[in-house]
Design a protein around this motif. Sequence first.
Motif, PDB file in Angstrom:
ATOM      1  N   ALA A 151       0.990  -1.343   0.143  1.00 19.19           N
ATOM      2  CA  ALA A 151       0.040   0.127   0.091  1.00 19.19           C
ATOM      3  C   ALA A 151       0.588   0.624  -0.173  1.00 19.19           C
ATOM      4  CB  ALA A 151      -1.319   0.007   0.997  1.00 19.19           C
ATOM      5  N   PHE A 152       2.291   1.669   0.225  1.00 19.96           N
ATOM      6  CA  PHE A 152       2.897   2.272   0.524  1.00 19.96           C
ATOM      7  C   PHE A 152       3.303   2.927  -0.587  1.00 19.96           C
ATOM      8  CE2 PHE A 152       3.774   1.356   5.531  1.00 19.96           C
ATOM      9  CZ  PHE A 152       2.710   2.983   5.357  1.00 19.96           C
ATOM     10  N   GLY A 153       3.661   1.493  -1.040  1.00 20.38           N
ATOM     11  CA  GLY A 153       4.791   1.795  -2.992  1.00 20.38           C
ATOM     12  C   GLY A 153       3.274   2.410  -3.765  1.00 20.38           C
ATOM     13  N   PHE A 154       2.181   1.670  -4.068  1.00 19.76           N
ATOM     14  CA  PHE A 154       0.718   2.385  -4.148  1.00 19.76           C
ATOM     15  C   PHE A 154       0.054   3.404  -3.520  1.00 19.76           C
ATOM     16  CE2 PHE A 154      -3.452   3.019  -3.681  1.00 19.76           C
ATOM     17  CZ  PHE A 154      -4.227   3.725  -4.495  1.00 19.76           C
ATOM     18  N   LEU A 155       0.229   4.190  -2.439  1.00 20.50           N
ATOM     19  CA  LEU A 155       0.497   5.562  -2.206  1.00 20.50           C
ATOM     20  C   LEU A 155       1.632   6.568  -2.748  1.00 20.50           C
ATOM     21  CD1 LEU A 155      -1.543   5.035   1.618  1.00 20.50           C
ATOM     22  CD2 LEU A 155      -2.430   5.855  -0.842  1.00 20.50           C
ATOM     23  N   GLY A 156       2.517   6.062  -2.842  1.00 20.46           N
ATOM     24  CA  GLY A 156       3.671   6.748  -2.934  1.00 20.46           C
ATOM     25  C   GLY A 156       4.120   7.059  -4.303  1.00 20.46           C
ATOM     26  N   ILE A 157       3.429   6.394  -5.529  1.00 21.59           N
ATOM     27  CA  ILE A 157       2.961   6.898  -6.392  1.00 21.59           C
ATOM     28  C   ILE A 157       1.836   7.645  -6.778  1.00 21.59           C
ATOM     29  CG2 ILE A 157       1.915   6.066  -9.258  1.00 21.59           C
ATOM     30  CD1 ILE A 157       3.880   3.253  -7.815  1.00 21.59           C
TER      31      ILE A 157
ATOM     32  N   MET B  21      -8.546  21.062  -8.343  1.00 21.31           N
ATOM     33  CA  MET B  21      -8.837  19.436  -8.009  1.00 21.31           C
ATOM     34  C   MET B  21      -9.018  19.266  -6.628  1.00 21.31           C
ATOM     35  SD  MET B  21      -4.783  19.048  -7.870  1.00 21.31           S
ATOM     36  CE  MET B  21      -4.817  17.500  -6.800  1.00 21.31           C
ATOM     37  N   GLU B  22      -8.544  18.066  -6.345  1.00 18.44           N
ATOM     38  CA  GLU B  22      -9.816  17.172  -5.508  1.00 18.44           C
ATOM     39  C   GLU B  22      -7.947  16.956  -4.379  1.00 18.44           C
ATOM     40  OE1 GLU B  22      -9.733  15.478  -8.259  1.00 18.44           O
ATOM     41  OE2 GLU B  22     -11.800  15.338  -8.780  1.00 18.44           O
ATOM     42  N   LEU B  23      -8.374  16.957  -3.279  1.00 13.77           N
ATOM     43  CA  LEU B  23      -7.281  16.691  -2.124  1.00 13.77           C
ATOM     44  C   LEU B  23      -6.783  15.148  -2.528  1.00 13.77           C
ATOM     45  CD1 LEU B  23      -9.543  17.859   1.352  1.00 13.77           C
ATOM     46  CD2 LEU B  23      -7.818  18.819   0.670  1.00 13.77           C
ATOM     47  N   TYR B  24      -5.503  14.856  -1.821  1.00 14.49           N
ATOM     48  CA  TYR B  24      -5.533  13.247  -2.029  1.00 14.49           C
ATOM     49  C   TYR B  24      -6.573  12.180  -1.768  1.00 14.49           C
ATOM     50  CZ  TYR B  24      -1.775   9.996  -0.819  1.00 14.49           C
ATOM     51  OH  TYR B  24      -0.814   8.759  -1.489  1.00 14.49           O
ATOM     52  N   PHE B  25      -6.824  13.086  -0.378  1.00 14.57           N
ATOM     53  CA  PHE B  25      -7.459  12.036   0.356  1.00 14.57           C
ATOM     54  C   PHE B  25      -9.322  11.567  -0.806  1.00 14.57           C
ATOM     55  CE2 PHE B  25     -11.761  10.558   2.381  1.00 14.57           C
ATOM     56  CZ  PHE B  25     -11.335   9.739   3.236  1.00 14.57           C
ATOM     57  N   VAL B  26      -8.635  12.544  -1.516  1.00 14.62           N
ATOM     58  CA  VAL B  26     -10.147  11.926  -3.298  1.00 14.62           C
ATOM     59  C   VAL B  26      -9.183  11.701  -4.002  1.00 14.62           C
ATOM     60  CG1 VAL B  26     -12.200  13.416  -3.932  1.00 14.62           C
ATOM     61  CG2 VAL B  26     -11.732  13.939  -1.775  1.00 14.62           C
ATOM     62  N   SER B  27      -8.003  11.902  -4.188  1.00 17.91           N
ATOM     63  CA  SER B  27      -7.315  11.316  -6.111  1.00 17.91           C
ATOM     64  C   SER B  27      -7.293   9.733  -5.387  1.00 17.91           C
ATOM     65  CB  SER B  27      -6.458  12.553  -5.512  1.00 17.91           C
ATOM     66  OG  SER B  27      -6.316  13.655  -6.083  1.00 17.91           O
ATOM     67  N   THR B  28      -7.199   9.694  -4.209  1.00 16.97           N
ATOM     68  CA  THR B  28      -6.547   8.227  -3.989  1.00 16.97           C
ATOM     69  C   THR B  28      -8.171   7.400  -3.975  1.00 16.97           C
ATOM     70  OG1 THR B  28      -6.505   8.061  -1.823  1.00 16.97           O
ATOM     71  CG2 THR B  28      -4.596   8.635  -2.836  1.00 16.97           C
TER      72      THR B  28
ATOM     73  N   SER C 118      -8.086  -1.980   5.654  1.00 17.99           N
ATOM     74  CA  SER C 118      -8.939  -1.243   5.369  1.00 17.99           C
ATOM     75  C   SER C 118      -9.121   0.257   5.892  1.00 17.99           C
ATOM     76  CB  SER C 118     -10.689  -1.745   4.868  1.00 17.99           C
ATOM     77  OG  SER C 118     -10.133  -3.238   4.262  1.00 17.99           O
ATOM     78  N   ILE C 119      -8.607  -0.074   6.858  1.00 21.96           N
ATOM     79  CA  ILE C 119      -9.029   1.169   7.880  1.00 21.96           C
ATOM     80  C   ILE C 119      -7.166   2.143   7.767  1.00 21.96           C
ATOM     81  CG2 ILE C 119      -9.172   2.103  10.666  1.00 21.96           C
ATOM     82  CD1 ILE C 119      -9.893  -0.350  11.480  1.00 21.96           C
ATOM     83  N   THR C 120      -6.887   1.243   7.657  1.00 22.03           N
ATOM     84  CA  THR C 120      -5.066   2.512   7.336  1.00 22.03           C
ATOM     85  C   THR C 120      -5.113   3.188   6.454  1.00 22.03           C
ATOM     86  OG1 THR C 120      -3.733   0.365   8.689  1.00 22.03           O
ATOM     87  CG2 THR C 120      -3.090   1.920   7.578  1.00 22.03           C
ATOM     88  N   LEU C 121      -5.627   2.640   5.776  1.00 17.82           N
ATOM     89  CA  LEU C 121      -5.348   3.415   4.654  1.00 17.82           C
ATOM     90  C   LEU C 121      -6.201   4.855   4.645  1.00 17.82           C
ATOM     91  CD1 LEU C 121      -3.928   1.103   2.685  1.00 17.82           C
ATOM     92  CD2 LEU C 121      -5.464   1.006   0.520  1.00 17.82           C
ATOM     93  N   PRO C 122      -7.536   4.765   4.503  1.00 17.85           N
ATOM     94  CA  PRO C 122      -8.123   6.073   4.695  1.00 17.85           C
ATOM     95  C   PRO C 122      -7.665   7.227   5.795  1.00 17.85           C
ATOM     96  CG  PRO C 122      -9.719   4.540   5.123  1.00 17.85           C
ATOM     97  CD  PRO C 122      -8.865   3.763   4.470  1.00 17.85           C
ATOM     98  N   VAL C 123      -7.070   6.444   6.592  1.00 14.96           N
ATOM     99  CA  VAL C 123      -6.158   7.084   7.516  1.00 14.96           C
ATOM    100  C   VAL C 123      -5.503   8.030   6.934  1.00 14.96           C
ATOM    101  CG1 VAL C 123      -5.070   7.057  10.218  1.00 14.96           C
ATOM    102  CG2 VAL C 123      -7.267   6.292   9.979  1.00 14.96           C
TER     103      VAL C 123
ATOM    104  N   ILE D  69      -4.401  12.070   6.630  1.00 17.75           N
ATOM    105  CA  ILE D  69      -3.071  12.727   7.671  1.00 17.75           C
ATOM    106  C   ILE D  69      -2.571  13.136   6.547  1.00 17.75           C
ATOM    107  CG2 ILE D  69      -1.114  12.762   8.499  1.00 17.75           C
ATOM    108  CD1 ILE D  69      -2.565  10.460  10.346  1.00 17.75           C
ATOM    109  N   VAL D  70      -2.422  13.033   5.124  1.00 19.17           N
ATOM    110  CA  VAL D  70      -1.338  13.256   3.922  1.00 19.17           C
ATOM    111  C   VAL D  70      -2.514  14.460   3.972  1.00 19.17           C
ATOM    112  CG1 VAL D  70      -0.436  13.588   1.950  1.00 19.17           C
ATOM    113  CG2 VAL D  70      -0.472  11.774   3.518  1.00 19.17           C
ATOM    114  N   SER D  71      -3.870  14.799   3.849  1.00 19.60           N
ATOM    115  CA  SER D  71      -4.845  15.855   2.865  1.00 19.60           C
ATOM    116  C   SER D  71      -4.445  16.901   4.195  1.00 19.60           C
ATOM    117  CB  SER D  71      -6.014  14.988   2.470  1.00 19.60           C
ATOM    118  OG  SER D  71      -5.862  14.142   1.619  1.00 19.60           O
ATOM    119  N   GLY D  72      -4.453  16.746   5.572  1.00 22.33           N
ATOM    120  CA  GLY D  72      -4.631  17.820   6.340  1.00 22.33           C
ATOM    121  C   GLY D  72      -3.413  18.463   6.315  1.00 22.33           C
TER     122      GLY D  72
END
Length: 260
Positions: free
Chosen positions: A22-28, A47-54, A99-104, A108-111
């Motif tokens: 997931a870190f690799g995916f989120l990094g890309i 544009m959308e927040l990172y939360f929405v982009s992912t 499933s919980i960790t990814l949106p958290v 955080i990144v979006s904040g």
Amino acid sequence: MKKASIFPKVATDLFWVQLFWAFGFLGIMFAIHIVKIVLAINSDNDMELYFVSTFVASNIFMLVVGIISSYGFLPHYVSNGVTRKDYFKGAALASVGLSITLPVITSIVSGIELFVLKIFNMSTVFTTTFGERVNMEDDGIVTDIIQSIIIAPYVDPQSNWLLAIFIVTLNLLTFYLLGWLIGSAFYRFGVIIGIVFIAISIVLILIENALLSIGLGLTVSESFSSYDFGLPISILGVVVIIIIVLWVIRQITKRVAIKM
């Protein structure tokens, strides 16, 4: 002497392995997001927040990881002496944790990105128009399927962060479990039955999409337009779907022969 259950270790191992992916995916996704921010600022677009982009890509990511859980992890653990029951319980717990960790993480990144861009008075570059795209006009079953898979029910994080994270968590868990279900069916029964389970999964996605859309007050297809209930009922319905899918996965993998 009864052998100790090792599903907690399986759950921990699977969680960290999949979180590493997931870190690799989120990094890309983050690298793409940075480029989009620069382009949006230079072209005066929004544009959308990172939360929405992912959000959209994360559903597909979880579906793929769920499929891999059957073809990669099941043979690995069982061939190393782990019971199918321990594998199932461990994989189920890991899927919930992921499933919980990814949106958290994405929230955080979006904040942080909102905080940084507010310092430079650039936070207006972000928009909430993604929520408007969820309310697409009904155009038949094909549109319903595309919307359910690509644009799942969504809550604007700038209006309610906790609810946004919770809804995304439900979506991610559903996609993971359906990927796991499809992979398990292909692994045990072969191509024909596997295709049948793809069709079943699409129906379940449509129902899950309709349940959450009705509960969130979003537009639903004509087939579900006569229904009207609150978000607690919607969430209860999704939880029932998740329990049923888990039960079917357990039945499929209970005595499955391991292919070497």
